[in-house]
Scaffold this active site. Structure first.
Site, PDB file in Angstrom:
ATOM      1  N   GLY D 154       0.828  -1.192   0.000  1.00  0.00           N
ATOM      2  CA  GLY D 154       0.000   0.000   0.000  1.00  0.00           C
ATOM      3  C   GLY D 154       0.866   1.247   0.000  1.00  0.00           C
ATOM      4  CB  CYS D 155       0.103   4.711  -1.022  1.00  0.00           C
ATOM      5  SG  CYS D 155      -1.524   4.885  -0.257  1.00  0.00           S
ATOM      6  CE1 TYR D 156      -1.423   8.052   4.147  1.00  0.00           C
ATOM      7  CE2 TYR D 156      -3.241   6.524   3.873  1.00  0.00           C
ATOM      8  CZ  TYR D 156      -2.782   7.818   3.969  1.00  0.00           C
ATOM      9  OH  TYR D 156      -3.658   8.875   3.893  1.00  0.00           O
ATOM     10  CB  ALA D 159       5.429   6.780   2.824  1.00  0.00           C
TER      11      ALA D 159
END
Lengths: 352, 352, 352, 352
Positions: D154-156, D159
């Site tokens: 996932g994107c979160y 990061a």
């Protein structure tokens, strides 16, 4: 030029938005080698101090401006400076054999009096200025190929002229009816800090500026007059839009033949730009969004005809820092060097 | 009406952006009492469930729409619904004695055929429609005072007509030369979720839409024709701007007398709007920013004359949800009730 | 004070964002009369030249700063200046009998050494500084009522402390666990033109700044220590958000009693702010949007408990220029004058 | 693979934001050939009807989803679908010999019970799921090379984990102290129209969501536990930011050794990511702006140590649709195919 050869390139005025676009584009250009970045206030700084996100790709230091040194090291020089500075440097660079692309207004005008009256800057380089070619490849492709000095167009004139050119060239519109309502993101105002360009001021707001007296007016008129074959005056109104990049020009013109329909014009425009890969004519009644051009050298054009009023409305969208500035300069550079016109230039935007 | 008396008010269609503006304005109006909020999909929900930030100020529940009940409880009813619904409700409400302000297009047209051809909605309420007054107070103040049914103007027509009215009324412009290049924030598209209005799509972008066929065209033309005393056709082009609220209309017109200068027009405009507190004419060559009107019922107008082209360019800025919608409706309500036209309406924006 | 009486008010530093908020609020305040606007670089300009949208409401000229004259004309003076200037003016104004509200950091610290070490500004007004009251009404209401000199809180401390106060006051959280991750619109940076606040730079981007060393840290810690009854250190991280107004503080704390659930905390917070009309506790697991507070003096607080980690997360949203600055100053002014705390302050935002 | 050879590629779910990024990236990838675009609601439409700006580059039509046909035509398949759909398709594709990269959550979890409890979706493909590799190349490079099925992060989590990994791997932080305060642009919400993602709602506002219960929490915890060698629980709070693209994760952790200074951590991070060209550690106390990563596959990491509190604060910025989604998938694809990890992926953003 062989596959592995590279043109040595200098950029004077590398710290502004025009400069950083050029740096980014030329870093990815297969036949360019950035050998010199010059600046005034930023001299001595690493370029990555100005733009840290490029630190992994650019390790050049901004140097003080020394024309002799530049000419020794660079085959091609891009000047990305405020108006009135390029005209002090270009003559020397040209004389020393560099090919020069100027992104300011200094070399856009055939008639220096027009420049002087709109820009209020005295000039003493008439001879060199007379050799400059207006860097709009879709209209002056052949002359750019041969030019030693190119005056790259302003952002608004680029969007406007690409929308207007087929109309005037084919005699479809009444020239005195031309109205250009143009809208630009705030990056067109440059990186210099100005209150009205603060996010707090400009965001979620919208205003016109320079109505009836913006300096891009005579530049647009010069090429319109070329196309029409006689003097043309246009109404040009720029607006500041709460976004970073992008220009949309909405052009209104009364058609000479009110019987023309949209498909006629789409055919004419498509033919006009047949060999221009950077101009895309939208079919099906689509109108361009500026975001489609974000980060590319593309110009998207949509066309509508209003049978009620007999007008044609042309919508043209570009990225003001790419096709409207640095991208177009690289396109000119490609022509001057005999490269493919599309070399090193992005043609697919990120979306959304 | 005494200081402590309040008019009982209902809002049908309270859940949309028009509705929530009305709720906010009327909560602070000294002579209004909100007694009914009606909706369809939101019936049964607390208004504070739809707009939690108003929870401390509004404890009404959205009710199903029952015209009989509404008429029993409300002296005045605001209809804030999609086009084609008000015309099913207003006749009953009017018959039962309510005074009605409709924010949709249903009662804006004197000629129902025009409405039907542009909106594609059949109508069978011609008799009631004939009694409706177009709710633009600066032009139809006296008739609004007496009206039982007011068709409140669209957002674009409000900005456009306030810019145009003095030109046509005083015969200063050639009517067939009128071009309106209008720009709007995305809240004009309503709260209904639509892909092209997503932040991801609309932010940092700009596009025209509805070129040569937007439904606000005939509405603008109806009043322009009134003002000119003969049929007028205009060129109207709306654009979607990446901001929440605000409309800027840039109006172009060829002047009948090319010798007029800006000061002449400022004088004429100031006189024309002498008694209109919500219209502010900017002197000194200022052009309005839409943000100046944010959250107020104001319309700011700037004027420029181009002596080169003989055109006048008028710039008019409003908050599309206030003077362009709910604020103007409340202004009409004030007139209908005999209140001061400014009552309960904000006249100082927050800035920045 | 009778209904028609008005307090004569001066604003020093009227040209910035704090100043223009004060002007706007006080123009609509029923017991305030703006009699003096002072500035340095803007002295001699009409206020409407700085903020043309207020031209119809404010006809004052910005005057040079003359403390004697100010004290003669003003009962109350708001100082809205860069840090380090108020401390040169307040002593004189106080001595001459004015009541003074300072919006800078100069009078926020009980311990001037803390101020000096974080702000690097020497001070010689310790005596007057010792009389200053920290202008956070929800915590120091009674002392503000009596104060002659109020140091109004910073924007971040306001949002942070309102979120934290019940936790520390009731001993619910481990003080050393406090982390404040705060996000602010760019208007907090003021109207001075700075490159990193340009729309072109700040829009569509996001970054932290001043990590572990922002000057609002000791201000937050001073009040936290008050509340806890012993020295407290917090982790405070501000971020710049691409929007004009608004602060969201996301506060993390480890609960002393991991068995507490959200409803417990909602009850405690609601009780704590029972008499504070400007603080709204959101029930139902709602979290605040900063836009809800836009243009109002409200602080919205949402609360979540994470049973997995034993932490409470408190979310607090304000308008940084209102409750975070000028609105709160007017709230303090109301207290100092014996007015209702809500007088002249907006409590319903425009939405969207 | 020879210079001119290309891998035949299919994308299922091409019409969303993940799909259009993949299309754009793979069109410019020297060893990829897009041969199939699949979709459900968009089946039968030209891809250029969905994304007109790509009309000049992509002439594929979206086809109905037929796994047999896909497997016949494609060596590699990217699945870009809502959660719960990939797990119905991947087993068949894998069985037929395709290599599969899934952009949804379906194949991210080693423990399907975790997936089922957080996502509420029953699964019957445990055997295939057990073969899936978590597609975070910086941590699982070697396993991705060999994988037939990759569950892209996932994107979160991307990061967050890139910010956290060195801390946990080297035992520098107390795992239970980890707090991730994350901020994302609205494109993370997809192209499906939702009211809260409208520009009118989300612009100029800011809010947290999913506090203490966002589905990316267990995904972050799974890898944190891997790194730490024991079960780790984190506090994760996502926020919606008024911008299109970009994620900033602000990570807080208490250091095991409070004597560490920033330079120590910079050294450790630089060593950790020595072979990871897509992760850039910022020196000199710089913190990343999300805009720096716009349109690139880069992750910029800045580090700060607070000697007062003993915490380290790590800031990590990515483009949520690139390194956070499609770019990372292409990075995995490069690994799986034995290509250079950087192939076909942009590494210089446009700025501003």
């Amino acid at each position: 030029m062989g596959d592995s050869e590279r043109v040595s390139i200098g950029i004077v005025g590398a710290s502004g938005y025009g400069g950083v676009q050029l740096v980014r584009l030329l870093k990815h250009h297969p036949h360019a080698e950035l050998v010199y970045l010059g600046g005034d206030s930023s001299a001595g700084k690493g370029f990555a101090d100005l733009y840290p996100h490029l630190g992994h790709a650019v390790d050049l230091t901004v140097e003080a401006i020394d024309l002799e040194a530049i000419a020794n090291r660079c085959q091609v020089v891009f000047l990305s400076l405020p108006n009135g500075l390029a005209c002090k440097m270009a003559p020397t660079l040209v004389e020393k054999g560099c090919r020069v692309l100027d992104l300011s207004a200094d070399y856009r005008f055939r008639n220096l009096e027009t420049y002087q009256s709109w820009y209020g800057i005295e000039r003493d380089d008439a001879e060199v200025a007379a050799t400059a070619v207006y860097g709009l490849p879709e209209l002056y492709r052949d002359r750019i190929r041969e030019a030693q000095l190119v005056g790259c167009p302003g952002c608004y004139p680029t969007a406007s002229l690409l929308a207007i050119a087929p109309l005037l060239k084919q005699g479809l519109a009444q020239p005195e009816s031309l109205i250009i309502d143009a809208k630009s993101g705030t990056s067109g105002g440059g990186r210099q800090a100005k209150t009205h360009l603060l996010l707090a001021e400009a965001d979620n707001s919208l205003a016109a500026y320079g109505v009836a007296r913006h300096r891009h007016t005579p530049e647009i008129e010069q090429t319109c007059s070329d196309l029409a074959g006689h003097e043309v005056m246009v109404q040009f109104t720029p607006h500041l839009i709460p976004m970073v990049r992008g220009i949309l020009a909405t052009v209104y013109a009364t058609m000479r033949d009110p019987g023309l329909v949209r498909d006629d014009l789409l055919t004419i425009y498509s033919a006009f730009y047949r060999n221009s890969e950077w101009v895309k004519i939208l079919s099906n009644g689509l109108y361009p969004q500026t975001k489609w051009a974000w980060g590319t050298n593309l110009c998207y054009i949509g066309i509508e005809v209003d049978p009620r009023t007999g007008r044609v409305i042309v919508l043209s969208a570009i990225d003001n820092l790419m096709k409207g500035q640095a991208g177009q300069a690289v396109q000119c550079f490609n022509l001057m060097m005999g490269f493919a016109e599309t070399l090193g230039l992005p043609n697919l935007s990120f979306y959304p």
